[in-house]
Design a protein around this motif. Structure first.
Motif, PDB file in Angstrom:
ATOM      1  N   SER A  42       1.552  13.228  -1.786  1.00 45.51           N
ATOM      2  CA  SER A  42       0.397  11.939  -1.546  1.00 45.51           C
ATOM      3  C   SER A  42      -0.067  11.419  -1.242  1.00 45.51           C
ATOM      4  CB  SER A  42       2.218  11.236  -0.392  1.00 45.51           C
ATOM      5  OG  SER A  42       1.037   9.940  -0.255  1.00 45.51           O
ATOM      6  N   LEU A  77      -1.866   8.251  -0.623  1.00 43.25           N
ATOM      7  CA  LEU A  77      -1.403   6.941  -0.349  1.00 43.25           C
ATOM      8  C   LEU A  77      -0.476   6.602   0.903  1.00 43.25           C
ATOM      9  CD1 LEU A  77      -3.322   4.431  -0.698  1.00 43.25           C
ATOM     10  CD2 LEU A  77      -2.815   3.451  -2.474  1.00 43.25           C
ATOM     11  N   MET A  78      -0.444   5.590   1.722  1.00 42.62           N
ATOM     12  CA  MET A  78       0.997   5.634   1.875  1.00 42.62           C
ATOM     13  C   MET A  78       0.313   3.971   2.332  1.00 42.62           C
ATOM     14  SD  MET A  78       3.106   6.711   5.339  1.00 42.62           S
ATOM     15  CE  MET A  78       2.259   5.558   6.373  1.00 42.62           C
ATOM     16  N   GLN A  79       1.628   3.065   2.160  1.00 40.61           N
ATOM     17  CA  GLN A  79       1.859   1.831   2.526  1.00 40.61           C
ATOM     18  C   GLN A  79       2.880   1.415   3.871  1.00 40.61           C
ATOM     19  OE1 GLN A  79       1.373  -1.722  -0.762  1.00 40.61           O
ATOM     20  NE2 GLN A  79       3.736  -1.702  -0.171  1.00 40.61           N
ATOM     21  N   VAL A  80       2.810   1.045   4.459  1.00 42.11           N
ATOM     22  CA  VAL A  80       3.703   0.707   5.990  1.00 42.11           C
ATOM     23  C   VAL A  80       4.409  -1.163   5.478  1.00 42.11           C
ATOM     24  CG1 VAL A  80       4.955   0.691   7.661  1.00 42.11           C
ATOM     25  CG2 VAL A  80       3.110   2.748   6.914  1.00 42.11           C
ATOM     26  N   LEU A  81       5.412  -1.504   5.521  1.00 44.79           N
ATOM     27  CA  LEU A  81       5.705  -2.416   5.198  1.00 44.79           C
ATOM     28  C   LEU A  81       7.146  -2.756   6.312  1.00 44.79           C
ATOM     29  CD1 LEU A  81       6.461  -2.715   1.315  1.00 44.79           C
ATOM     30  CD2 LEU A  81       4.784  -3.530   2.535  1.00 44.79           C
ATOM     31  N   ASP A 120       6.022   3.640   2.178  1.00 46.14           N
ATOM     32  CA  ASP A 120       5.297   4.286   0.408  1.00 46.14           C
ATOM     33  C   ASP A 120       4.719   4.576   0.282  1.00 46.14           C
ATOM     34  OD1 ASP A 120       8.224   2.690  -0.183  1.00 46.14           O
ATOM     35  OD2 ASP A 120       6.647   0.763  -0.902  1.00 46.14           O
ATOM     36  N   ARG A 144       9.981   6.501  -1.301  1.00 41.77           N
ATOM     37  CA  ARG A 144      10.125   5.575  -0.061  1.00 41.77           C
ATOM     38  C   ARG A 144      10.936   6.292   0.605  1.00 41.77           C
ATOM     39  NH1 ARG A 144      11.156  -0.684  -2.117  1.00 41.77           N
ATOM     40  NH2 ARG A 144       8.913  -0.180  -1.528  1.00 41.77           N
ATOM     41  N   PHE A 172      -3.427  -3.446  -6.346  1.00 46.12           N
ATOM     42  CA  PHE A 172      -2.293  -2.808  -7.014  1.00 46.12           C
ATOM     43  C   PHE A 172      -1.427  -4.155  -7.349  1.00 46.12           C
ATOM     44  CE2 PHE A 172      -2.662  -0.316  -2.879  1.00 46.12           C
ATOM     45  CZ  PHE A 172      -2.978   0.609  -3.617  1.00 46.12           C
TER      46      PHE A 172
END
Length: 97
Positions: free
Chosen positions: A22, A24-28, A37, A51, A92
């Protein structure tokens, strides 16, 4: 007689042992969960590679473990420079198939 710690056997399929890259990472998050993610982005496209969903308490333990391991890594191999933020903003578009 002291109680022996419980041993847990972990099973993993060969495909999972290869790991997933990976870049790139996204945090929700909600009050109850954090969603991490992990994406593999190679413009003009990207894919969701994995995920991971966890409780806030578990996330905090994971951050502590990462900080400790990062410190050990830098002691052994030298300081890691923080990667530059991309100059162009990434937008995105979710393609749900």
């Amino acid at each position: 007689m002291p109680e022996q710690p419980q041993q847990i056997k972990i099973k993993a399929k060969d495909e999972e042992l290869k790991g997933t890259y990976s870049n790139l990472m996204q945090v929700l998050h909600t009050k109850e969960e954090f969603v991490l993610d992990f994406f593999l982005v190679s413009p003009p496209e990207g894919i969701l590679a994995s995920r991971v969903i966890m409780s806030p308490g578990h996330l905090k333990r994971m951050i502590k473990a990462l900080e400790e391991n990062l410190s050990k890594y830098e002691e052994k191999f030298g300081k890691i420079e923080i990667a530059r933020v991309p100059e162009a903003p990434l937008g995105f578009k979710v393609d749900e198939k």
